[in-house]
Design a protein around this motif. Structure first.
Motif, PDB file in Angstrom:
ATOM      1  N   ARG A   2       0.915  -1.183  -0.086  1.00 37.86           N
ATOM      2  CA  ARG A   2      -0.008  -0.165  -0.124  1.00 37.86           C
ATOM      3  C   ARG A   2       0.895   1.145  -0.019  1.00 37.86           C
ATOM      4  O   ARG A   2       0.411   2.635  -0.565  1.00 37.86           O
ATOM      5  CB  ARG A   2      -0.898   0.146   1.305  1.00 37.86           C
ATOM      6  CG  ARG A   2      -2.132  -1.027   1.011  1.00 37.86           C
ATOM      7  CD  ARG A   2      -2.778  -1.053   2.290  1.00 37.86           C
ATOM      8  NE  ARG A   2      -3.495  -2.306   2.270  1.00 37.86           N
ATOM      9  CZ  ARG A   2      -5.008  -2.356   2.422  1.00 37.86           C
ATOM     10  NH1 ARG A   2      -5.440  -1.067   2.837  1.00 37.86           N
ATOM     11  NH2 ARG A   2      -5.588  -3.452   2.517  1.00 37.86           N
ATOM     12  N   ALA A   3       1.955   1.208   0.735  1.00 37.86           N
ATOM     13  CA  ALA A   3       2.704   2.459   0.743  1.00 37.86           C
ATOM     14  C   ALA A   3       3.608   2.652  -0.659  1.00 37.86           C
ATOM     15  O   ALA A   3       3.749   3.627  -0.989  1.00 37.86           O
ATOM     16  CB  ALA A   3       3.976   2.293   1.884  1.00 37.86           C
ATOM     17  N   LEU A   4       3.801   1.537  -1.457  1.00 36.14           N
ATOM     18  CA  LEU A   4       4.351   1.659  -2.696  1.00 36.14           C
ATOM     19  C   LEU A   4       3.333   2.542  -3.616  1.00 36.14           C
ATOM     20  O   LEU A   4       3.850   3.223  -4.380  1.00 36.14           O
ATOM     21  CB  LEU A   4       4.752   0.188  -3.101  1.00 36.14           C
ATOM     22  CG  LEU A   4       5.604   0.004  -4.120  1.00 36.14           C
ATOM     23  CD1 LEU A   4       6.887   0.856  -3.961  1.00 36.14           C
ATOM     24  CD2 LEU A   4       5.662  -1.100  -4.776  1.00 36.14           C
ATOM     25  N   VAL A   6       1.245   4.784  -2.897  1.00 35.66           N
ATOM     26  CA  VAL A   6       1.568   6.213  -2.623  1.00 35.66           C
ATOM     27  C   VAL A   6       2.543   6.686  -2.938  1.00 35.66           C
ATOM     28  O   VAL A   6       2.637   7.813  -3.356  1.00 35.66           O
ATOM     29  CB  VAL A   6       1.027   6.220  -1.000  1.00 35.66           C
ATOM     30  CG1 VAL A   6       1.179   7.640  -0.578  1.00 35.66           C
ATOM     31  CG2 VAL A   6      -0.274   5.848  -0.641  1.00 35.66           C
ATOM     32  N   VAL A   7       3.787   5.811  -2.745  1.00 36.81           N
ATOM     33  CA  VAL A   7       5.175   6.729  -2.763  1.00 36.81           C
ATOM     34  C   VAL A   7       5.480   6.756  -4.256  1.00 36.81           C
ATOM     35  O   VAL A   7       6.185   7.598  -4.854  1.00 36.81           O
ATOM     36  CB  VAL A   7       6.104   5.649  -2.225  1.00 36.81           C
ATOM     37  CG1 VAL A   7       7.598   6.060  -2.444  1.00 36.81           C
ATOM     38  CG2 VAL A   7       5.978   5.777  -0.830  1.00 36.81           C
ATOM     39  N   LEU A   8       5.311   5.714  -5.225  1.00 33.04           N
ATOM     40  CA  LEU A   8       5.431   5.826  -6.690  1.00 33.04           C
ATOM     41  C   LEU A   8       5.056   6.971  -7.283  1.00 33.04           C
ATOM     42  O   LEU A   8       5.746   7.478  -8.041  1.00 33.04           O
ATOM     43  CB  LEU A   8       5.088   4.327  -7.368  1.00 33.04           C
ATOM     44  CG  LEU A   8       5.903   3.286  -7.159  1.00 33.04           C
ATOM     45  CD1 LEU A   8       5.581   1.946  -7.817  1.00 33.04           C
ATOM     46  CD2 LEU A   8       7.514   3.610  -7.838  1.00 33.04           C
ATOM     47  N   ILE A  10       4.149   9.971  -6.256  1.00 36.25           N
ATOM     48  CA  ILE A  10       5.191  11.037  -5.726  1.00 36.25           C
ATOM     49  C   ILE A  10       6.364  11.272  -6.271  1.00 36.25           C
ATOM     50  O   ILE A  10       6.667  12.109  -6.833  1.00 36.25           O
ATOM     51  CB  ILE A  10       4.975  11.124  -4.045  1.00 36.25           C
ATOM     52  CG1 ILE A  10       3.579  11.137  -3.717  1.00 36.25           C
ATOM     53  CG2 ILE A  10       5.652  12.125  -3.690  1.00 36.25           C
ATOM     54  CD1 ILE A  10       3.631  11.098  -2.260  1.00 36.25           C
ATOM     55  N   VAL A  11       7.182  10.094  -6.471  1.00 41.16           N
ATOM     56  CA  VAL A  11       8.452   9.967  -7.018  1.00 41.16           C
ATOM     57  C   VAL A  11       8.273  10.146  -8.375  1.00 41.16           C
ATOM     58  O   VAL A  11       9.119  10.972  -8.813  1.00 41.16           O
ATOM     59  CB  VAL A  11       9.165   8.649  -6.681  1.00 41.16           C
ATOM     60  CG1 VAL A  11      10.394   8.416  -7.451  1.00 41.16           C
ATOM     61  CG2 VAL A  11       9.163   8.250  -5.303  1.00 41.16           C
ATOM     62  N   SER A  12       7.247   9.722  -8.869  1.00 42.65           N
ATOM     63  CA  SER A  12       7.269  10.249 -10.492  1.00 42.65           C
ATOM     64  C   SER A  12       7.040  11.684 -10.823  1.00 42.65           C
ATOM     65  O   SER A  12       7.369  12.084 -11.693  1.00 42.65           O
ATOM     66  CB  SER A  12       5.868   9.076 -11.165  1.00 42.65           C
ATOM     67  OG  SER A  12       5.549   9.533 -12.221  1.00 42.65           O
ATOM     68  N   THR A  51       1.779   9.104 -13.895  1.00 44.39           N
ATOM     69  CA  THR A  51       1.221   9.273 -12.402  1.00 44.39           C
ATOM     70  C   THR A  51      -0.156   8.869 -12.637  1.00 44.39           C
ATOM     71  O   THR A  51      -0.387   8.139 -11.653  1.00 44.39           O
ATOM     72  CB  THR A  51       1.650  10.636 -12.069  1.00 44.39           C
ATOM     73  OG1 THR A  51       3.156  10.880 -12.260  1.00 44.39           O
ATOM     74  CG2 THR A  51       1.028  10.945 -10.776  1.00 44.39           C
ATOM     75  N   TRP A  55      -1.735   5.814 -10.139  1.00 42.93           N
ATOM     76  CA  TRP A  55      -3.030   5.781  -9.033  1.00 42.93           C
ATOM     77  C   TRP A  55      -4.114   5.048  -9.696  1.00 42.93           C
ATOM     78  O   TRP A  55      -4.743   4.056  -8.873  1.00 42.93           O
ATOM     79  CB  TRP A  55      -3.535   7.485  -9.107  1.00 42.93           C
ATOM     80  CG  TRP A  55      -2.649   8.160  -8.301  1.00 42.93           C
ATOM     81  CD1 TRP A  55      -1.744   9.206  -8.979  1.00 42.93           C
ATOM     82  CD2 TRP A  55      -2.383   8.525  -7.023  1.00 42.93           C
ATOM     83  NE1 TRP A  55      -1.271   9.899  -7.972  1.00 42.93           N
ATOM     84  CE2 TRP A  55      -1.416   9.122  -6.622  1.00 42.93           C
ATOM     85  CE3 TRP A  55      -2.916   7.456  -5.965  1.00 42.93           C
ATOM     86  CZ2 TRP A  55      -1.181   9.460  -5.490  1.00 42.93           C
ATOM     87  CZ3 TRP A  55      -2.578   7.671  -4.451  1.00 42.93           C
ATOM     88  CH2 TRP A  55      -1.756   8.827  -4.418  1.00 42.93           C
TER      89      TRP A  55
END
Length: 65
Positions: A2-4, A6-8, A10-12, A51, A55
């Motif tokens: 789940r954290a991945l 959310v993080v991917l 943002i990094v993108s 992105t 999502w």
């Protein structure tokens, strides 16, 4: 997992903004227009296409689990 999801995105977004900034800097210098086009389209692809796909597909994967 789940954290991945959310993080991917943002990094993108951050990498896309970095490439757009590099493209604008290259345009300001005016040395290599081909490099400007490459940076801008890479950054815009990351922001506009990749992105939202992360999502959408990431959220659908979370509902499966």
């Amino acid at each position: 997992m789940r954290a991945l999801v959310v993080v991917l995105p943002i990094v993108s977004i951050l990498i896309g903004l970095y490439f757009i900034t590099l493209g604008l800097w290259e345009l300001r210098e005016g040395v290599n227009k081909q490099l400007y086009i490459k940076y801008m389209f890479t950054g815009l692809f990351l922001l506009v296409i990749l992105t939202p796909m992360i999502w959408l597909f990431g959220s659908s994967l979370l509902f499966r689990i």
